[in-house]
Scaffold this motif. Structure first.
Motif, PDB file in Angstrom:
ATOM      1  N   ALA B 247       1.080 -10.606   5.043  1.00 49.45           N
ATOM      2  CA  ALA B 247       1.271  -9.426   6.133  1.00 49.45           C
ATOM      3  C   ALA B 247       2.187  -9.797   7.120  1.00 49.45           C
ATOM      4  O   ALA B 247       3.306  -9.145   7.206  1.00 49.45           O
ATOM      5  CB  ALA B 247       0.057  -8.740   6.683  1.00 49.45           C
ATOM      6  N   THR B 250       5.810 -10.098   5.597  1.00 45.93           N
ATOM      7  CA  THR B 250       6.348  -8.737   5.265  1.00 45.93           C
ATOM      8  C   THR B 250       6.597  -7.745   6.300  1.00 45.93           C
ATOM      9  O   THR B 250       7.920  -7.380   6.533  1.00 45.93           O
ATOM     10  CB  THR B 250       5.361  -7.717   4.582  1.00 45.93           C
ATOM     11  N   ALA B 254       2.903  -4.231   8.523  1.00 48.35           N
ATOM     12  CA  ALA B 254       2.223  -4.265   7.172  1.00 48.35           C
ATOM     13  C   ALA B 254       0.843  -4.955   7.871  1.00 48.35           C
ATOM     14  O   ALA B 254       0.603  -5.512   8.634  1.00 48.35           O
ATOM     15  CB  ALA B 254       2.817  -5.534   6.634  1.00 48.35           C
ATOM     16  N   CYS B 256      -2.857  -6.353   6.017  1.00 46.60           N
ATOM     17  CA  CYS B 256      -3.856  -6.696   4.754  1.00 46.60           C
ATOM     18  C   CYS B 256      -5.152  -7.254   5.375  1.00 46.60           C
ATOM     19  O   CYS B 256      -5.355  -7.793   6.311  1.00 46.60           O
ATOM     20  CB  CYS B 256      -3.406  -7.831   4.184  1.00 46.60           C
ATOM     21  N   GLN B 281      -4.514  -3.330   1.386  1.00 47.12           N
ATOM     22  CA  GLN B 281      -3.316  -3.559   1.901  1.00 47.12           C
ATOM     23  C   GLN B 281      -2.409  -2.010   2.279  1.00 47.12           C
ATOM     24  O   GLN B 281      -2.596  -1.331   1.604  1.00 47.12           O
ATOM     25  CB  GLN B 281      -2.590  -4.118   0.832  1.00 47.12           C
ATOM     26  N   ARG B 282      -1.642  -2.091   3.433  1.00 50.38           N
ATOM     27  CA  ARG B 282      -1.282  -0.968   3.541  1.00 50.38           C
ATOM     28  C   ARG B 282       0.287  -1.098   4.197  1.00 50.38           C
ATOM     29  O   ARG B 282       0.646  -2.126   5.052  1.00 50.38           O
ATOM     30  CB  ARG B 282      -1.689  -0.238   4.906  1.00 50.38           C
ATOM     31  N   HIS B 283       1.249  -0.349   4.115  1.00 46.97           N
ATOM     32  CA  HIS B 283       2.735  -0.394   4.499  1.00 46.97           C
ATOM     33  C   HIS B 283       3.339   0.881   4.305  1.00 46.97           C
ATOM     34  O   HIS B 283       2.932   1.958   3.543  1.00 46.97           O
ATOM     35  CB  HIS B 283       3.617  -1.358   3.817  1.00 46.97           C
ATOM     36  N   ALA B 288       7.815  -2.393   0.015  1.00 47.98           N
ATOM     37  CA  ALA B 288       7.345  -3.340   0.873  1.00 47.98           C
ATOM     38  C   ALA B 288       5.692  -3.533   0.389  1.00 47.98           C
ATOM     39  O   ALA B 288       5.023  -4.586   0.206  1.00 47.98           O
ATOM     40  CB  ALA B 288       7.471  -3.240   2.217  1.00 47.98           C
ATOM     41  N   LEU B 289       5.033  -2.339   0.208  1.00 51.62           N
ATOM     42  CA  LEU B 289       3.770  -2.509  -0.099  1.00 51.62           C
ATOM     43  C   LEU B 289       3.620  -2.773  -1.631  1.00 51.62           C
ATOM     44  O   LEU B 289       2.673  -3.709  -1.814  1.00 51.62           O
ATOM     45  CB  LEU B 289       3.255  -0.989  -0.327  1.00 51.62           C
ATOM     46  N   MET B 292       3.851  -6.438  -1.355  1.00 55.17           N
ATOM     47  CA  MET B 292       2.839  -7.376  -0.949  1.00 55.17           C
ATOM     48  C   MET B 292       1.545  -7.415  -2.037  1.00 55.17           C
ATOM     49  O   MET B 292       0.774  -8.318  -2.127  1.00 55.17           O
ATOM     50  CB  MET B 292       2.269  -6.366   0.253  1.00 55.17           C
TER      51      MET B 292
END
Lengths: 408, 408
Positions: B247, B250, B254, B256, B281-283, B288-289, B292
């Motif tokens: 995270a 990134t 981001a 996680c 996990q979030r973006h 990018a997601l 990750m």
């Protein structure tokens, strides 16, 4: 009739047939199957001149009178965990019968020989292991607590044991004991990894067992930036990795285990608020054990500070290391070398009745025989027949050497 | 009568009184308390010329006809989670009533204005969040699955919603929508940490949600040397620490989260055999997601190899990032700066009805108002009254700017 180790293997298979179902051995203490196994053992000893008596703790003693009242004890336990293996405990008593036969055959021994089948070593029903040996050693200090225990079916421990003629009064059976020998499967992978059938046990590990709670702050997994989190699981994770380093640094057979973590709230959308860890640390050296505990505590506090979380320790249980007798260790080493060529000295991770006997001041030693894949407490538990036969021979040699030493 | 933001705060308190018990807000969708809240809202809108209708998904629409059928939508949800807070959802609709009043007061607007109270945003009863907005957007693709859902009391979803005059047929309510505005509490700590009352939301995070199982080998904590262990918890612990690095590397907001670990057998005397981890996990950026997720997978495989354990991934759920409208984001920024001096742009971690509306192609933007301590979904959820008033003003300014832009 000389020692017949193959007979021991055959008798172990007979006992297995008698007490195993499709899920494994069912010789759980204080059950009918356990009583059946005791009856079976009685039958096996019957051919010798040994007299049976059952003490107040339920231990089954077979005594072959010698020229002296001083006694060499050979012990084990015929009880198993539910769905257990065929060898855990029973190997000791069945091999002991063979040694007893051999000695009885040769006439009246110098010392008295006593084979003991300890009651409820596993503590399977009431959660108190080493029940019979603790009582016999006079070290069962927690009797009031024992009286209040109930099994899963709601039967109180005093009622359950009373049905087998047993009372809880602790009293020493070990007054005349000059030495205690116990053979057991290793229940670990060490001998197999060294490709050795037998090893001599240095003692039982001291154990420190703790519950460690890390407390952070539950927070939304989507809306809480990484640098604003107080993640209790990060604390648990770092400690899990740290205890491995502590064990490695300490050496000498040190083991540290995080056996479980419970996370709360434990949902995918939240940072973990509390992580409750179970820690078990063991070492044969009391100072090394104390130092491992201290290191783990310091590590947890440093981690908590760095993660901006809190940590709290609670002792679940502990026991000091119990060292076996140096002279008997040497004799056991000799017996193994003569039997199998090579010996190996190792500590015991699990506790055994021998630890209670040693704690009571009786010179004690144990032999381990290789366990396949280190498995125990499962029906998959196994040891090769040739290794079982070597184990009976080594135990017999050790008994001879010990008797010779005690008769000097 | 001009805009009266203090009235919004007073009305929110009135609603709180009506629908809260000692454990928090109880406006759970499809309950009597929820219907009471809807009835209360109906009463509040009654003073305007807006006409009410409830669509087939249970969404409550209040329509103020303008010179054009093209509509500016202002939306929120009056439903709460069980034991929820007083502002989550309700702020949006109650502030929307105030804006509706102000516009109605000024005569017939250029565009039609529609205030919508989405049904069952929280998915508290059947575990399907954004229920009403998904149906209205025509994106409720999983209806067959929905029909089979039952609540904790055993009532099937179709029966539960039918009792409120609702059918599950998806159909678009958004044909005439020209823009959608939504005000919500942040439910996170970002604005508070920046000491800002308001922010404009860039979109909702894409989410990857997985269950990851590490499989090692249960082994006795006392008899298994450290270098012969296959510890599943070591895998989980290393991954928990690794996702934080992923995270950070990134960036761009981001996040996680390992929200939980379940360890088996989970007892103090055994090395952990399986550790089942929940990963979120979030973006805001889809690439990018994806990266990750890929990094976490690679890390887990490297860890599994190094620890001599196995790892298996299973997707629980995922959603793509949903970006809000650039032009509306600029207008929202202006509205906030004019109201509070400073604005801030941030992504939304939690999902909102706005995401469904944006996904249906309607230009959309959201405003966030500061949440105290980032808390939500608890009765401790709170926002300062002066910030709530600023939020109503900013929403009103944004509505004016949007109408002006759409009327060009």
């Amino acid at each position: 009739m000389p020692l017949d180790p193959a007979r021991t293997v055959a008798e172990l298979r007979e006992l297995r047939e008698l007490t195993e179902d499709e899920n494994g051995a069912q010789r759980v203490a204080w059950t009918d199957t356990w009583e059946q196994a005791r009856e079976w053992l009685r039958g096996k000893v019957a051919g010798t001149r040994a007299e049976e008596d059952v003490d107040a703790a339920g231990n089954q003693w077979f005594t072959l009178r010698g020229r002296s009242d001083r006694a060499l004890l050979i012990g084990g336990h015929i009880d198993s965990v539910p769905n257990g293996g065929w060898l855990d405990g029973s190997l000791n008593v069945v091999a002991g019968v063979e040694v007893l036969r051999r000695i009885a055959e040769e006439g009246t021994p110098e010392l008295t020989i006593r084979l003991v089948n300890w009651a409820d070593e596993e503590g399977a029903r009431f959660g108190r292991s080493l029940f019979g040996s603790s009582a016999a050693a006079g070290s069962m200090a927690d009797q009031d607590e024992l009286r209040s225990r109930v099994d899963a079916g709601g039967t109180a421990l005093p009622d359950a044991v009373a049905a087998h003629g047993v009372e809880l009064e602790a009293h020493s059976q070990l007054g005349s004991a000059a030495a205690y020998l116990e053979l057991h499967i290793e229940q670990g992978p060490v001998l197999e990894s060294l490709d050795l059938p037998l090893g001599v046990v240095l003692g039982t590990f001291g154990v420190e067992r703790h519950s460690i709670i890390f407390r952070g702050q539950a927070a939304h997994a989507g809306s809480t930036p990484m640098d604003q989190r107080r993640d209790a699981l990060a604390g648990a994770s770092r400690l899990e990795l740290e205890i491995r380093e502590i064990a490695k640094r300490t050496g000498g057979g040190a083991v540290c285990t995080m056996g479980g973590v419970v996370t709360k709230p434990g949902i995918v959308t939240s940072v973990v608020e509390t992580a409750e860890c179970l820690l078990d640390q063991r070492h044969l050296d009391a100072a090394a054990l104390a130092s491992m505990l201290e290191e783990a505590k310091r590590a947890s506090e440093r981690i908590a500070q760095e993660e901006n979380i809190e940590v709290e320790w609670q002792r679940i249980w502990n026991i000091q290391p119990i060292l076996f007798d140096d002279a008997l260790i040497d004799l056991a080493d000799e017996a193994i070398r003569e039997t199998a060529g090579t010996s190996h000295r190792l500590p015991s991770g699990p506790l055994h009745d021998a630890a209670e006997v040693a704690r009571a001041g009786v010179p004690t030693v144990m032999l381990f025989v290789q366990s396949l894949r280190g498995l125990s407490h499962t029906k998959l538990e196994d040891t090769r027949a040739e290794h079982l036969e070597l184990a009976v021979q080594a135990l017999d040699r050790l008994a001879t050497k010990t008797l010779a030493r005690l008769s000097k």
